[in-house]
Design a protein around this motif. Structure first.
Motif, PDB file in Angstrom:
ATOM      1  N   ALA A   1       0.966  -1.140  -0.307  1.00 20.34           N
ATOM      2  CA  ALA A   1      -0.147  -0.494  -0.095  1.00 20.34           C
ATOM      3  C   ALA A   1       0.749   0.726  -0.275  1.00 20.34           C
ATOM      4  N   ILE A   2       1.941   1.110   0.594  1.00 18.38           N
ATOM      5  CA  ILE A   2       2.980   2.637   0.887  1.00 18.38           C
ATOM      6  C   ILE A   2       2.901   2.334  -0.024  1.00 18.38           C
ATOM      7  N   ALA A   3       3.994   1.799  -0.585  1.00 17.59           N
ATOM      8  CA  ALA A   3       4.391   1.197  -2.401  1.00 17.59           C
ATOM      9  C   ALA A   3       3.642   2.465  -3.358  1.00 17.59           C
ATOM     10  N   GLY A   4       2.664   1.962  -3.684  1.00 16.81           N
ATOM     11  CA  GLY A   4       1.685   2.499  -4.153  1.00 16.81           C
ATOM     12  C   GLY A   4       1.404   4.147  -4.062  1.00 16.81           C
ATOM     13  N   GLU A   5       1.407   4.592  -2.961  1.00 21.98           N
ATOM     14  CA  GLU A   5       1.471   6.312  -2.229  1.00 21.98           C
ATOM     15  C   GLU A   5       2.709   6.297  -3.116  1.00 21.98           C
ATOM     16  N   LEU A   6       4.032   5.854  -3.016  1.00 18.06           N
ATOM     17  CA  LEU A   6       5.045   6.913  -2.923  1.00 18.06           C
ATOM     18  C   LEU A   6       4.875   7.040  -4.285  1.00 18.06           C
TER      19      LEU A   6
END
Length: 208
Positions: A143-148
């Motif tokens: 999920a964080i990779a998607g935000e980044l």
């Protein structure tokens, strides 16, 4: 070398899988009824069978514990993913994931304590609980990779931040279950979200 199993040996595979799932269901029901310190006698009674039959499908107590852990991990992962997918915006998704985790463990406190305290396990290779935490950490990292990526940033740090976030939430949740001190789930979720977002907002460069 490919070896084709005789149909006589494979026709019961579905039945065995179904029976194992039923025994895991019975174990979970026994945990809810008797608490996290449940024993194999209570599990067998809930399944309306004998311990001998339970051990026919699970080599030992540790094997049953692992199966319960796998079920809990899947329920947590599915619940958190569903909550994240319904939220809009990075902070809202962070809050939704944290809230979903807390809601699930609050609704099933004894089952969560069972997974954490491992009453059926004397010793077992590996750590099924660590596998659960790793699975959730990987989910958070994705999920964080998607935000980044959406922010045009390098997603390489996502695994570190994802697993750190899960550690934060789990630590706070464990302390809350042990000593709630009048704090509601909503209050705890808000506190964890604000603390986590203070860091995440900086690295994703998105305004709250």
């Amino acid at each position: 070398m490919n070896v084709t199993r005789d149909k006589r040996t494979t026709r019961w595979d579905d039945h065995r899988r179904s029976r194992r799932a039923e025994l895991v269901d019975a174990a979970i029901q026994a945990i809810r009824a008797h608490g996290a310190g449940v024993g194999m006698d209570e599990v067998a009674a809930r399944a309306r069978t004998s311990k001998t039959v339970v051990y026919r499908h699970f080599a030992d107590r540790a094997a049953l514990y692992v199966a319960v852990c796998e079920r809990v991990a899947q329920v947590l992962a599915d619940g958190i993913q569903a909550a994240i997918e319904t939220a809009t915006g990075a902070k809202a998704r962070t809050a939704a994931g944290i809230e979903a985790y807390l809601q699930l463990i609050e609704q099933d406190r004894e089952l969560y304590r069972f997974v954490v305290h491992r009453p059926l396990v004397d010793s077992t290779p590996g750590d099924p609980l660590a596998d659960v935490v790793t699975m959730l950490g990987d989910q958070a990292a994705t999920a964080i990779a998607g935000e980044l990526s959406r922010a045009g940033l390098d997603p390489a740090p996502a695994p570190t931040w994802g697993h750190s976030l899960v550690g934060l939430v789990r630590g706070a949740a464990d302390q809350w279950l042990a000593a709630p001190a009048g704090t509601t789930r909503a209050e705890l979720a808000a506190r964890i979200t604000e603390f986590a977002w203070a860091g995440l907002s900086g690295v994703t460069r998105e305004k709250p």
